[in-house]
Design an enzyme around this catalytic site. Structure first.
Site, short mmCIF file in Angstrom:
data_model
loop_
_atom_site.label_atom_id
_atom_site.label_comp_id
_atom_site.label_asym_id
_atom_site.label_seq_id
_atom_site.Cartn_x
_atom_site.Cartn_y
_atom_site.Cartn_z
N GLN A 109 -1.08 1.76 10.05
CA GLN A 109 0.15 1.94 9.28
C GLN A 109 1.22 2.67 10.09
O GLN A 109 2.41 2.42 9.93
CB GLN A 109 -0.13 2.76 8.00
CG GLN A 109 -0.92 2.04 6.95
CD GLN A 109 -2.40 2.35 7.05
OE1 GLN A 109 -2.92 2.59 8.12
NE2 GLN A 109 -3.10 2.32 5.93
N ARG A 154 -7.47 0.24 -6.76
CA ARG A 154 -7.75 1.18 -5.65
C ARG A 154 -8.00 2.55 -6.28
O ARG A 154 -7.24 2.96 -7.16
CB ARG A 154 -6.58 1.23 -4.66
CG ARG A 154 -6.46 -0.03 -3.81
CD ARG A 154 -5.53 0.15 -2.63
NE ARG A 154 -6.14 0.95 -1.57
CZ ARG A 154 -5.46 1.36 -0.50
NH1 ARG A 154 -4.18 1.05 -0.35
NH2 ARG A 154 -6.05 2.09 0.43
N ASP A 172 -1.86 10.80 -1.53
CA ASP A 172 -2.35 9.82 -2.51
C ASP A 172 -2.71 10.48 -3.82
O ASP A 172 -2.68 9.84 -4.87
CB ASP A 172 -3.54 9.05 -1.96
CG ASP A 172 -3.04 7.94 -1.07
OD1 ASP A 172 -2.67 8.24 0.08
OD2 ASP A 172 -2.96 6.80 -1.55
N ARG A 178 0.88 -1.18 0.00
CA ARG A 178 0.00 0.00 0.00
C ARG A 178 0.91 1.21 0.00
O ARG A 178 2.13 1.11 0.09
CB ARG A 178 -1.02 -0.01 1.15
CG ARG A 178 -0.68 -0.73 2.41
CD ARG A 178 0.47 -0.17 3.19
NE ARG A 178 0.37 1.25 3.38
CZ ARG A 178 1.37 2.06 3.61
NH1 ARG A 178 2.62 1.60 3.67
NH2 ARG A 178 1.20 3.37 3.77
N GLY A 179 0.28 2.40 -0.07
CA GLY A 179 1.06 3.63 -0.22
C GLY A 179 1.11 3.96 -1.70
O GLY A 179 1.47 3.09 -2.52
N ALA A 180 0.75 5.21 -2.05
CA ALA A 180 0.53 5.54 -3.46
C ALA A 180 1.71 5.19 -4.38
O ALA A 180 1.51 4.49 -5.39
CB ALA A 180 0.16 7.02 -3.58
N ASN A 204 -5.05 12.29 1.44
CA ASN A 204 -4.12 11.40 2.15
C ASN A 204 -4.93 10.63 3.20
O ASN A 204 -6.15 10.84 3.35
CB ASN A 204 -2.99 12.22 2.78
CG ASN A 204 -1.85 11.33 3.29
OD1 ASN A 204 -1.35 10.49 2.55
ND2 ASN A 204 -1.46 11.48 4.54
N LYS A 205 -4.26 9.77 3.90
CA LYS A 205 -4.93 8.88 4.86
C LYS A 205 -5.92 9.64 5.76
O LYS A 205 -5.63 10.74 6.23
CB LYS A 205 -3.84 8.20 5.71
CG LYS A 205 -4.32 7.22 6.75
CD LYS A 205 -5.23 6.15 6.22
CE LYS A 205 -4.66 5.41 5.03
NZ LYS A 205 -5.70 4.53 4.37
#
Ligand code: MRU
Length: 347
Positions: A196, A89, A237, A47-49, A247-248
């Protein structure tokens, strides 16, 4: 940190350090088909853009490898695989950018034989991976200038080596500050529900000997009000043309808190995270994930059966709350709409 995304051309297979099991166990997840990579992205193995973008590039290679050149429909079948992959995603634009770049390279020579496409894509996927690491390091070199000796920096989610091709965006800036001889401490917000921050950011920073303390997400206001945080630095993201940043979930709240406490708020992201087709944050799709991530902590139910929950994975921080956007080419200041347009043009 060791490479957590590895591609074996001989098999071919994509090996991903399975982030669902960190920090407890270092297990590798093996992908041999595009569908395996889609599952890995959706289940948060990786995960993570930027890491999603890099993995998607290798997934294209797996897609090409699985086709039979004597099948007259291989091009159509490959296009369908790429379409499915792009949708794995919705918020991290690096996924779409990466698949678009692979597809563009293919369509530039639409009659290319499958064997040649495999070779060309193998090289391009490696380039995408390496370019991301180079961009992260450049971002670190530039961004560390903003960090002063002795600061404690708050970060949210994981924008480190594990979220990128390697090194990290927000954590890359912190790593670079350390390399420049500065003493920097980090407060990693735990980042419910996938944790995370608690699991991955703390794991990475501990490995690099960077002092890190994990805080519950709801401690941010208290920590700032007590003067324990000198800056907030997060990844992204997707960044819209006006600087609004996805973002998150929880990042927006940190932006508001940072403003209320007079603390600088930095977003660190490569140019590939900018989406100029999105005029503002309103145009960015926000992923909603399964309720189970919120109703359960690991296997234990923590919400009564039948009670609905919200599980938006991201939020939008309005550009007015962002002090600087750190990219691989510059430390960008407001007005972000003008500066983003110029930076994208130049890139
Ligand atoms: O749901 P995730 O873990 O993929 O969300 C990741 C983030 O929000 C990161 O901060 C972002 O992708 C930047 S990573 C360099």
């Amino acid at each position: 940190m060791k490479r957590h995304i590895r591609f074996s051309e001989s098999e071919p297979a994509l090996l991903l350090l399975d982030q669902r099991f960190l920090p407890d166990r270092e297990k590798w997840f093996v992908c041999r088909r595009v569908q395996d990579v889609i599952a890995a992205l959706q289940d948060m193995v990786v995960r993570g853009a930027p890491a999603i973008g890099v993995s998607a590039a290798y997934a294209c290679c797996l897609g090409a490898a699985s086709l039979d050149p004597s099948d007259r429909t291989w091009q159509k079948r490959l296009d369908e695989k790429l379409d499915r992959l792009s949708r794995a995603r919705p918020t991290a634009v690096n996924l779409q950018h990466s698949v678009q770049r692979m597809r563009r390279a293919w369509k530039a020579d639409p009659d290319i034989p499958l064997a040649d496409l495999r070779w060309m894509w193998g090289k391009l996927a490696k380039d995408i991976h390496n370019e991301d690491i180079v961009a992260n390091k450049a971002m670190g070199r530039l961004g560390q200038e903003l960090i002063q000796e002795g600061w404690t920096v708050m970060t949210h989610c994981n924008a480190g080596a594990l979220a990128t091709g390697g090194y990290g965006t927000a954590l890359g800036v912190i790593r670079a500050a350390k390399s420049a001889g500065k003493t920097v401490g980090v407060v990693a917000n735990e980042t419910r529900p996938f944790l995370q921050g608690a699991r991955l950011t703390a794991y990475e920073l501990q490995q690099d000997d960077i002092p890190v303390r994990v805080a519950c997400d709801n401690a941010a206001a208290l920590l700032m009000s007590r003067g324990l945080i000198q800056a907030v630095i997060v990844g992204a993201d997707r960044i819209a043309a006006n600087g609004d940043t996805a973002n998150k979930i929880g990042t927006y709240g940190l932006g508001l808190l940072a403003q209320a406490h007079g603390i600088p708020f930095y977003v660190a992201a490569p140019i590939s995270t900018i989406d100029t087709r999105a005029e503002s944050g309103e145009d960015i799709p926000i992923e909603e994930r399964t309720a189970r991530e919120v109703t359960h902590v690991q296997t234990t139910r923590v919400v009564p059966e039948g009670v609905p929950v919200f599980n938006y994975a991201f939020d939008i921080t309005p550009h007015r709350l962002i002090t600087h956007i750190i990219t691989e080419t510059e430390i960008m200041s407001p007005p972000f709409d003008q500066n983003i347009a110029r930076a994208v043009r130049e890139a």
